[in-house]
Design a protein around this motif. Structure first.
Motif, PDB file in Angstrom:
ATOM      1  N   ALA A  51      15.830  47.567  69.225  1.00  0.00           N
ATOM      2  CA  ALA A  51      15.328  47.304  70.571  1.00  0.00           C
ATOM      3  C   ALA A  51      16.455  46.729  71.420  1.00  0.00           C
ATOM      4  CB  ALA A  51      14.163  46.315  70.509  1.00  0.00           C
ATOM      5  N   PRO A  52      16.381  46.934  72.725  1.00  0.00           N
ATOM      6  CA  PRO A  52      17.366  46.290  73.608  1.00  0.00           C
ATOM      7  C   PRO A  52      17.204  44.767  73.564  1.00  0.00           C
ATOM      8  CG  PRO A  52      16.181  48.043  74.754  1.00  0.00           C
ATOM      9  CD  PRO A  52      15.495  47.831  73.449  1.00  0.00           C
ATOM     10  N   TRP A  53      18.294  44.041  73.796  1.00  0.00           N
ATOM     11  CA  TRP A  53      18.262  42.584  73.665  1.00  0.00           C
ATOM     12  C   TRP A  53      17.245  41.927  74.593  1.00  0.00           C
ATOM     13  CZ3 TRP A  53      19.143  39.181  77.508  1.00  0.00           C
ATOM     14  CH2 TRP A  53      19.840  39.611  78.620  1.00  0.00           C
ATOM     15  N   PRO A  54      16.968  42.433  75.808  1.00  0.00           N
ATOM     16  CA  PRO A  54      15.944  41.744  76.616  1.00  0.00           C
ATOM     17  C   PRO A  54      14.559  41.785  75.958  1.00  0.00           C
ATOM     18  CG  PRO A  54      17.314  43.120  78.028  1.00  0.00           C
ATOM     19  CD  PRO A  54      17.655  43.467  76.606  1.00  0.00           C
ATOM     20  N   MET A  55      14.244  42.879  75.280  1.00  0.00           N
ATOM     21  CA  MET A  55      12.951  42.970  74.592  1.00  0.00           C
ATOM     22  C   MET A  55      12.916  42.005  73.411  1.00  0.00           C
ATOM     23  SD  MET A  55       9.921  44.000  74.112  1.00  0.00           S
ATOM     24  CE  MET A  55       9.515  45.479  74.972  1.00  0.00           C
ATOM     25  N   ILE A  56      14.006  41.907  72.679  1.00  0.00           N
ATOM     26  CA  ILE A  56      14.063  40.982  71.553  1.00  0.00           C
ATOM     27  C   ILE A  56      13.882  39.552  72.058  1.00  0.00           C
ATOM     28  CG2 ILE A  56      15.503  40.076  69.684  1.00  0.00           C
ATOM     29  CD1 ILE A  56      16.915  42.877  69.677  1.00  0.00           C
ATOM     30  N   ALA A  57      14.575  39.203  73.125  1.00  0.00           N
ATOM     31  CA  ALA A  57      14.451  37.854  73.699  1.00  0.00           C
ATOM     32  C   ALA A  57      13.023  37.597  74.168  1.00  0.00           C
ATOM     33  CB  ALA A  57      15.436  37.679  74.847  1.00  0.00           C
ATOM     34  N   PHE A  58      12.417  38.572  74.823  1.00  0.00           N
ATOM     35  CA  PHE A  58      11.032  38.417  75.273  1.00  0.00           C
ATOM     36  C   PHE A  58      10.098  38.180  74.099  1.00  0.00           C
ATOM     37  CE2 PHE A  58       6.855  40.264  75.855  1.00  0.00           C
ATOM     38  CZ  PHE A  58       6.384  39.467  76.885  1.00  0.00           C
ATOM     39  N   GLN A  59      10.270  38.954  73.029  1.00  0.00           N
ATOM     40  CA  GLN A  59       9.410  38.804  71.851  1.00  0.00           C
ATOM     41  C   GLN A  59       9.539  37.402  71.256  1.00  0.00           C
ATOM     42  OE1 GLN A  59      10.917  42.128  69.599  1.00  0.00           O
ATOM     43  NE2 GLN A  59       9.281  43.482  70.286  1.00  0.00           N
ATOM     44  N   VAL A  60      10.754  36.898  71.182  1.00  0.00           N
ATOM     45  CA  VAL A  60      10.980  35.551  70.638  1.00  0.00           C
ATOM     46  C   VAL A  60      10.287  34.500  71.503  1.00  0.00           C
ATOM     47  CG1 VAL A  60      12.745  33.792  70.185  1.00  0.00           C
ATOM     48  CG2 VAL A  60      13.113  36.148  69.428  1.00  0.00           C
ATOM     49  N   VAL A  61      10.452  34.588  72.801  1.00  0.00           N
ATOM     50  CA  VAL A  61       9.821  33.623  73.710  1.00  0.00           C
ATOM     51  C   VAL A  61       8.299  33.729  73.644  1.00  0.00           C
ATOM     52  CG1 VAL A  61       9.520  32.992  76.146  1.00  0.00           C
ATOM     53  CG2 VAL A  61      11.807  33.441  75.243  1.00  0.00           C
ATOM     54  N   ALA A  62       7.786  34.940  73.667  1.00  0.00           N
ATOM     55  CA  ALA A  62       6.331  35.126  73.635  1.00  0.00           C
ATOM     56  C   ALA A  62       5.717  34.595  72.350  1.00  0.00           C
ATOM     57  CB  ALA A  62       5.986  36.605  73.824  1.00  0.00           C
ATOM     58  N   VAL A  63       6.350  34.842  71.226  1.00  0.00           N
ATOM     59  CA  VAL A  63       5.826  34.320  69.957  1.00  0.00           C
ATOM     60  C   VAL A  63       5.891  32.796  69.952  1.00  0.00           C
ATOM     61  CG1 VAL A  63       6.270  34.154  67.467  1.00  0.00           C
ATOM     62  CG2 VAL A  63       6.210  36.384  68.585  1.00  0.00           C
ATOM     63  N   THR A  64       6.973  32.241  70.439  1.00  0.00           N
ATOM     64  CA  THR A  64       7.106  30.781  70.485  1.00  0.00           C
ATOM     65  C   THR A  64       5.993  30.164  71.322  1.00  0.00           C
ATOM     66  OG1 THR A  64       9.489  30.951  70.206  1.00  0.00           O
ATOM     67  CG2 THR A  64       8.650  28.877  71.092  1.00  0.00           C
ATOM     68  N   VAL A  65       5.743  30.699  72.494  1.00  0.00           N
ATOM     69  CA  VAL A  65       4.682  30.164  73.357  1.00  0.00           C
ATOM     70  C   VAL A  65       3.312  30.360  72.713  1.00  0.00           C
ATOM     71  CG1 VAL A  65       3.528  30.403  75.601  1.00  0.00           C
ATOM     72  CG2 VAL A  65       6.027  30.446  75.466  1.00  0.00           C
ATOM     73  N   THR A  66       3.083  31.515  72.122  1.00  0.00           N
ATOM     74  CA  THR A  66       1.790  31.794  71.490  1.00  0.00           C
ATOM     75  C   THR A  66       1.519  30.832  70.343  1.00  0.00           C
ATOM     76  OG1 THR A  66       1.930  34.122  72.080  1.00  0.00           O
ATOM     77  CG2 THR A  66       0.410  33.547  70.314  1.00  0.00           C
ATOM     78  N   VAL A  67       2.505  30.571  69.526  1.00  0.00           N
ATOM     79  CA  VAL A  67       2.324  29.702  68.370  1.00  0.00           C
ATOM     80  C   VAL A  67       2.154  28.238  68.790  1.00  0.00           C
ATOM     81  CG1 VAL A  67       3.492  28.804  66.318  1.00  0.00           C
ATOM     82  CG2 VAL A  67       3.467  31.257  66.764  1.00  0.00           C
ATOM     83  N   ARG A  68       2.860  27.831  69.824  1.00  0.00           N
ATOM     84  CA  ARG A  68       2.824  26.423  70.237  1.00  0.00           C
ATOM     85  C   ARG A  68       1.650  26.062  71.133  1.00  0.00           C
ATOM     86  NH1 ARG A  68       8.936  24.239  70.923  1.00  0.00           N
ATOM     87  NH2 ARG A  68       9.607  24.852  68.858  1.00  0.00           N
ATOM     88  N   SER A  69       1.052  27.047  71.798  1.00  0.00           N
ATOM     89  CA  SER A  69      -0.026  26.746  72.728  1.00  0.00           C
ATOM     90  C   SER A  69      -1.290  27.515  72.367  1.00  0.00           C
ATOM     91  CB  SER A  69       0.384  27.101  74.159  1.00  0.00           C
ATOM     92  OG  SER A  69      -0.694  26.923  75.037  1.00  0.00           O
ATOM     93  N   ARG A  70      -2.345  26.798  72.085  1.00  0.00           N
ATOM     94  CA  ARG A  70      -3.617  27.434  71.767  1.00  0.00           C
ATOM     95  C   ARG A  70      -4.477  27.607  73.028  1.00  0.00           C
ATOM     96  NH1 ARG A  70      -2.075  27.189  67.127  1.00  0.00           N
ATOM     97  NH2 ARG A  70      -2.367  26.063  65.277  1.00  0.00           N
TER      98      ARG A  70
END
Length: 143
Positions: A51-70
């Protein structure tokens, strides 16, 4: 039951992300060693085996927010992640990179594997999004 599914899905998100990111790293390095890309191009818009790096970065941020915020931010991040993964899988079939003539069968298999991993990540994000706790005072079917 619903809360258990949501907890399990949240627990699986980092593992699914780890698998996708690992495959992206392997694919980018593979593309470089095959001579099709430089290090600066491998994770760019013309990425072949990752995947292009912007998609990888987005996935990392989205997972981090999803896991940390219910709460709402986590739900929004899960929804965006699920949507982005669906778009990524769909675009994998239409962007002209899948099964290009200059790729070996093994490389095409790797592309399909990466699309499948991305689909799994999106599916887990969807499970987080869809597994909503019941409002207070509402009995579940098992009660």
């Amino acid at each position: 039951m619903v809360q258990r599914v949501q907890r399990q899905a949240r627990a699986w998100l980092p593992a699914a992300l780890g698998a996708v990111v690992a495959a992206d790293v392997v694919g980018g390095v593979w593309d470089i060693t095959a001579g099709r890309s430089t290090a600066a191009e491998a994770w760019g818009p013309g990425a072949t085996l990752c995947a292009p790096w912007p998609m990888i970065a987005f996935q990392v941020v989205a997972v981090t927010v999803t896991v940390r915020s219910r709460r709402l931010p986590g739900r929004i991040a899960a929804g965006l992640l699920a949507t982005a993964c669906a778009v990524s899988v769909a675009s994998g079939f239409f962007d002209g990179q899948l099964a290009r003539a200059d790729l070996s069968r093994l490389e095409v298999g790797f592309q399909v594997f990466l699309l499948a991993l991305t689909g799994v990540l999106g599916g887990v994000a969807t499970a987080v999004l869809m597994a909503r706790p019941l409002p207070a005072g509402v009995a579940s079917a098992r009660d």
